[in-house]
Design a protein around this motif. Sequence first.
Motif, PDB file in Angstrom:
ATOM      1  N   LEU A  64      32.895  35.172  30.790  1.00  0.00           N
ATOM      2  CA  LEU A  64      31.853  34.713  31.705  1.00  0.00           C
ATOM      3  C   LEU A  64      30.497  35.017  31.079  1.00  0.00           C
ATOM      4  O   LEU A  64      30.168  36.181  30.827  1.00  0.00           O
ATOM      5  N   GLN A  65      29.746  33.965  30.817  1.00  0.00           N
ATOM      6  CA  GLN A  65      28.467  34.105  30.129  1.00  0.00           C
ATOM      7  C   GLN A  65      27.324  33.715  31.065  1.00  0.00           C
ATOM      8  O   GLN A  65      27.405  32.708  31.763  1.00  0.00           O
ATOM      9  N   ALA A 124      34.979  39.248  37.581  1.00  0.00           N
ATOM     10  CA  ALA A 124      34.185  39.618  36.406  1.00  0.00           C
ATOM     11  C   ALA A 124      32.721  39.763  36.765  1.00  0.00           C
ATOM     12  O   ALA A 124      32.232  39.169  37.730  1.00  0.00           O
ATOM     13  N   VAL A 125      32.038  40.556  35.945  1.00  0.00           N
ATOM     14  CA  VAL A 125      30.580  40.661  35.978  1.00  0.00           C
ATOM     15  C   VAL A 125      30.063  39.967  34.723  1.00  0.00           C
ATOM     16  O   VAL A 125      30.528  40.253  33.613  1.00  0.00           O
ATOM     17  N   ALA A 126      29.155  39.044  34.890  1.00  0.00           N
ATOM     18  CA  ALA A 126      28.672  38.243  33.763  1.00  0.00           C
ATOM     19  C   ALA A 126      28.161  39.113  32.627  1.00  0.00           C
ATOM     20  O   ALA A 126      27.462  40.114  32.840  1.00  0.00           O
ATOM     21  N   LEU A 158      31.625  37.090  39.595  1.00  0.00           N
ATOM     22  CA  LEU A 158      32.570  35.986  39.769  1.00  0.00           C
ATOM     23  C   LEU A 158      33.726  36.426  40.668  1.00  0.00           C
ATOM     24  O   LEU A 158      34.394  37.434  40.379  1.00  0.00           O
ATOM     25  N   TYR A 159      33.950  35.668  41.724  1.00  0.00           N
ATOM     26  CA  TYR A 159      35.037  35.959  42.667  1.00  0.00           C
ATOM     27  C   TYR A 159      36.056  34.820  42.639  1.00  0.00           C
ATOM     28  O   TYR A 159      35.709  33.642  42.503  1.00  0.00           O
ATOM     29  N   THR A 199      38.534  41.502  35.078  1.00  0.00           N
ATOM     30  CA  THR A 199      39.958  41.653  35.314  1.00  0.00           C
ATOM     31  C   THR A 199      40.794  40.959  34.263  1.00  0.00           C
ATOM     32  O   THR A 199      41.979  41.231  34.139  1.00  0.00           O
ATOM     33  N   GLY A 200      40.196  40.031  33.519  1.00  0.00           N
ATOM     34  CA  GLY A 200      41.030  39.296  32.587  1.00  0.00           C
ATOM     35  C   GLY A 200      40.298  38.682  31.419  1.00  0.00           C
ATOM     36  O   GLY A 200      40.853  37.837  30.733  1.00  0.00           O
ATOM     37  N   GLN A 201      39.039  39.061  31.185  1.00  0.00           N
ATOM     38  CA  GLN A 201      38.335  38.491  30.053  1.00  0.00           C
ATOM     39  C   GLN A 201      38.982  38.942  28.755  1.00  0.00           C
ATOM     40  O   GLN A 201      39.480  40.047  28.634  1.00  0.00           O
TER      41      GLN A 201
END
Length: 439
Positions: free
Chosen positions: A427-428, A410-412, A402-403, A419-421
Amino acid sequence: MKPTLPAKLLQALAPWHNAPAWHIAYSGGLDSTVLLHLLAGLAKTQPLPPLHAVHVHHGLQAAADAWPAHCQAVCEAAGVPLRVMRVSVQPGASLERAARDARYQAFAEAIGPGELLLTGQHRDDQAETLLFRLLRGAGVRGLTGMPAQRPLGKGHLVRPLLEVSQAELETYAREQSLSWIEDPSNGDPRFSRNYLRHHVFPVLAARWPQAVNSLARTAGHVAEAQGLLDELAQLDMQAAQLPSAFPWLGLPSLALAPLCDLSDARQRNALRYWLAPLTPLPDSEHWIGWSTLRDAKGDAQPIWRLADGQLQRCNDRIWWIPTKWSEFSDSPLSWSHLQTPLQLPGNGQLYFSGHAPDGPLSVRYRQGGEVMELPGRGRRDLKRLLNESAVPGFIRGRLPLLYQGSRLLAVANLARASTGQGDDWQLQWAPPTCDQGLS
């Protein structure tokens, strides 16, 4: 008193009387003609499911063009609805196999959930199958012959005449004055089964009159032995079917260490059992691929390629990856908040749990050299983050990234690669399911 042919058929089909419908695979030949006549007769006195007939027209010979009309006339006289299905036979090394594959694909499409396809194979066919497979060097599973029933499409294929001889069918057909089609190709010795039927079995029967019965009985013994091997495989598989650290992947996988504790023969038996629903099994010479996969160094990621996919070893685990599952588009996608979930071409779905971050957002895939700015950890290389999470190598190239503009957020599915999950959003990713990926 010896049971009559209708009684034998009724007994063989007793477990299936609650099926929504019975479909007869009706070629117009002797075996299926007798089966059709028997069932149509029983339906007049017994509470059977609705009967239907299916005729598959392969278009391989000119004589076959007249067969649907014959089948239609017979079915109308018997009061059984007929469906004619035309198929295209793909050219290949074996015309017999190609025609059979096309035929059973049509049959699978013809039957609905829980319905039966009934075929007319008999005891002589079973003996023929056993000898044919024996000459090809088949293993124990292959030498079980044709099963009396197996799944087909959304229903089941059932062979209710496997305990009946061809002579019994011929006697019944003559007594009932039945007419049937003689397929000219059945006399062509270029086809292996025809050669066995016309040139080998007469010689065997001249010396051993009970050869057909003995071979069919042997197939039953081997089927029982295969059942015991399957039970052993189920026991051996229990320790290897530990859950993986990536249950969201939805791919079949096994822990390697419990398999390595078994003897080589038990390893192969367990793997045959596990792989049977996934892909055609390799012959004996190709099992070297398993040894190579098993014995590779711990940091290696060896691959064993099979007919419908491949086995990969990652982090002391083996994973089944279907060929179709690997096909996806890695083109970048813009993501509007209105698109929830986001459909990824060939790669499942992506969605947020919680409040989505501000845009503009896009989804990309790994190219190499990506870095992330992580709270409290500074700039981190994506490759290192994936290593820390022990993500299998085969999945890294299709993990959605995700950009936010040019910034990697994030990487799913990896909470540590974000960076902020946290409490606000996650992100699923739901990858393609096994049903979508498995053949």
